[in-house]
Motif scaffolding. Structure first.
Motif, short mmCIF file in Angstrom:
data_model
loop_
_atom_site.label_atom_id
_atom_site.label_comp_id
_atom_site.label_asym_id
_atom_site.label_seq_id
_atom_site.Cartn_x
_atom_site.Cartn_y
_atom_site.Cartn_z
N THR A 151 -12.03 -0.82 0.25
CA THR A 151 -10.81 -0.02 0.18
C THR A 151 -9.72 -0.79 -0.59
O THR A 151 -9.01 -0.22 -1.44
CB THR A 151 -10.32 0.33 1.59
N ASN A 152 -9.60 -2.09 -0.33
CA ASN A 152 -8.58 -2.89 -0.99
C ASN A 152 -8.94 -3.22 -2.44
O ASN A 152 -8.05 -3.31 -3.30
CB ASN A 152 -8.33 -4.17 -0.19
N TYR A 193 -4.16 5.33 -1.28
CA TYR A 193 -4.75 4.20 -0.55
C TYR A 193 -5.58 4.70 0.64
O TYR A 193 -5.15 5.56 1.41
CB TYR A 193 -3.68 3.25 -0.03
N GLY A 194 -6.77 4.13 0.79
CA GLY A 194 -7.63 4.44 1.93
C GLY A 194 -8.56 5.60 1.72
O GLY A 194 -9.26 6.03 2.65
N GLU A 195 -8.65 6.14 0.48
CA GLU A 195 -9.47 7.32 0.25
C GLU A 195 -10.95 7.05 0.50
O GLU A 195 -11.67 7.89 1.03
CB GLU A 195 -9.27 7.83 -1.18
N LEU A 196 -11.44 5.87 0.12
CA LEU A 196 -12.85 5.55 0.33
C LEU A 196 -13.23 5.67 1.80
O LEU A 196 -14.24 6.28 2.15
CB LEU A 196 -13.16 4.13 -0.17
N ALA A 197 -12.42 5.08 2.68
CA ALA A 197 -12.72 5.05 4.12
C ALA A 197 -12.13 6.24 4.87
O ALA A 197 -12.30 6.34 6.07
CB ALA A 197 -12.21 3.76 4.72
N ARG A 207 -11.02 3.85 -10.02
CA ARG A 207 -11.49 3.44 -8.69
C ARG A 207 -12.53 2.34 -8.81
O ARG A 207 -13.32 2.12 -7.89
CB ARG A 207 -12.02 4.64 -7.92
N THR A 224 -3.80 6.24 7.49
CA THR A 224 -2.89 5.10 7.41
C THR A 224 -1.66 5.29 8.28
O THR A 224 -1.12 4.32 8.83
CB THR A 224 -2.46 4.86 5.95
N PRO A 246 -14.07 0.05 5.22
CA PRO A 246 -12.68 0.29 5.64
C PRO A 246 -11.65 -0.72 5.16
O PRO A 246 -10.47 -0.42 5.15
CB PRO A 246 -12.77 0.27 7.17
N THR A 273 -1.53 -1.98 6.78
CA THR A 273 -2.56 -1.89 5.75
C THR A 273 -2.31 -2.80 4.56
O THR A 273 -3.21 -3.01 3.75
CB THR A 273 -2.66 -0.44 5.23
N THR A 329 0.81 -1.22 0.00
CA THR A 329 0.00 0.00 0.00
C THR A 329 0.84 1.27 0.00
O THR A 329 0.35 2.34 -0.38
CB THR A 329 -0.96 0.01 1.21
#
Length: 471
Positions: free
Chosen positions: A252-253, A165-169, A265, A173, A248, A191, A159
């Motif tokens: 996200t992954n 990385y992690g923008e949705l949730a 995305r 990080t 989350p 992560t 990651t």
């Protein structure tokens, strides 16, 4: 005046007008399906009901929908992380059967529950184990782009190579402690997540494992959805759905994998249904998430055993917006049951004239409700306003029948459950008798009426249907 469909996109954290990406208007919809190591609980089905409404509303607005749903039959580990036992393998050992048998059994059970709840089956119901080649190819592509590394137990996604990385949730990080979300092992960061897991040494081989460029093993949980969604819907499609718990980690992954491979995305809209929770017996206690791991694991079969028409559960779910948690209690379900029976019997009493069109003003009110991010509580209120209002009887019926394209209550069915909800076996006998009578087989109709009476029910013939009462 009607308004266009607006949906809440969790990726942008905003309400956005929906327009299909494809010029022909077809909507690509991917929904995360069941992990088939056990029955699904009624909380799972709340999410599937929200997705059913979404599909119906899209069609109401004139769109064709291509709906793809995955079936997770490998790779989903206990604890939803990267360590522990596969849920299918654990379920198989508990049942004394093979993982393949367990997966097939609970997939069929899932489809059967969908039918009982009048949830339309996906156009493509795809199993992870049928798409191992696609998942391996996806990982190979990520490896070629420098997004993977090898550990002692598998191939992991790095990651740190993906700044978004992690923008949705909206994940912090940098603030995640090692091991807080997943066990670290020899991963580089908390992560990072498994793309491919290695099988144990010879002598402890799993039932579900495959050859790969990295050795014998099985895919991680997240890669299946990225690979299958891309195969059936392309690099960037309209809508991806799932439960709020997917935000989350799993979704996200998924986004990270697809962004690393093709730069999108994955979906233009990300929609999430919120939990059905247990209402506390003591008002001072907190609500509890519904789960398969608890003793009060509520299956669809239990609702049927207790005599609930499953339309009542569908009605109950519509009393809350999909983006808010909904508290379940038997008292709340009883209230929904009573309301549904009143709606059903009220509809059955209305005059039926095929030539009568629905009321334009009521149609506009209903469409405004469903197009306002699937506001089903408001849509139900519009339906009740129609039933209780001053419109001519035939206009009421025509209007409510049109609403039922979205509600899915099967209001036009000849069965009119007036006194109480009818158990499915009794309903089946009554329907069989109705068909026997309609084809002139009166001997069979009389025999079935006797069976109903022996079961404690009387059946009164009525124009276009019948009425059932307990003896």
């Amino acid at each position: 005046m009607t308004r266009s469909l607006v949906l809440y996109d969790n990726f942008t954290r905003s309400l956005r007008p929906f327009e299909p990406l494809r010029p022909d208007g077809e909507v690509g919809l991917y929904t995360c399906g069941p992990t088939v190591y056990d029955d699904q609980h009624i909380g799972n089905y709340r999410t599937f009901l929200f997705e059913d409404i979404l599909k119906r509303v899209l069609r109401w607005n004139g769109h064709r929908v291509k709906h793809v749903m995955n079936v997770t039959d490998v790779g989903h580990l206990v604890g939803d992380g990267d360590d522990g036992e596969d849920k299918l393998v654990k379920g198989a050992r508990r049942a004394g059967r093979s993982a393949w048998e367990i997966a097939d059994h609970f997939t069929r059970a899932f489809v059967r529950d969908l039918e009982l709840l009048r949830i339309e089956k996906a156009d493509i119901l795809c199993r992870a184990t049928d798409h191992i080649a696609e998942q391996i190819a996806f990982i190979v592509a990520l490896e070629a782009r420098g997004f993977t590394y090898r550990t002692s137990d598998g191939i992991y996604f790095d990651t740190s190579k993906l700044p978004s990385y992690g923008e949705l949730a909206r994940l912090d990080t940098a603030g995640l402690d090692a091991g807080r979300r997943v066990a670290m092992g020899d991963k580089h960061a908390a992560t990072d997540f498994a793309l491919w897991k290695f099988s144990p040494e010879a002598g402890a081989r799993r039932e579900m494992e495959w050859e790969s460029p990295w050795g014998i093993g099985f895919p991680g949980w997240h890669i299946e959805c990225s690979a299958m969604a891309q195969k059936y819907l392309g690099d960037f499609f309209d809508i991806h759905c799932g439960g709020e718990d997917h935000i989350p980690v799993h979704h996200t992954n998924e986004i990270a994998q697809t962004e690393a491979r093709v730069g999108t995305r994955l979906a233009n809209f990300w929609l999430h249904g919120y939990f059905l929770v247990h209402a506390p017996e003591d008002p001072h206690d907190e609500t509890r998430k519904m789960s398969k791991s608890t003793e009060d694991f509520l299956r669809v079969a239990l609702l049927v055993e207790r005599g609930y028409d499953l339309h009542a559960y569908r009605y109950f779910c519509f009393t809350g917006h999909y983006r808010t948690q909904l508290s379940f209690s038997w008292q709340a379900l009883d209230a929904a049951k009573a309301a549904f029976v009143r709606l059903q019997s009220g509809f059955a009493s209305l005059e039926h004239d095929r030539a009568t069109p629905p009321d334009a003003s009521s149609m506009d009110g209903f469409e405004s409700a469903i197009n306002a991010d699937l506001n089903m509580p408001r849509a139900l209120a519009v339906a009740w306003d129609v039933l209780r209002g001053s419109l001519p009887s035939a206009v009421k019926r025509a209007t409510l029948a049109r609403f039922d394209d979205v509600l899915g209550f099967d209001l036009s069915s000849p069965v009119s459950c007036i006194e109480e909800t009818v158990p499915p076996p009794i309903r089946a006998l009554a329907d069989e008798r109705l068909h026997a009578r309609s084809r002139g087989d009166y001997a069979q109709a009389d025999a079935l009426r006797t069976k109903l009476r022996e079961a404690g029910w009387t059946m009164e013939d009525r124009p276009g249907g019948y009425r059932l009462r307990r003896c």
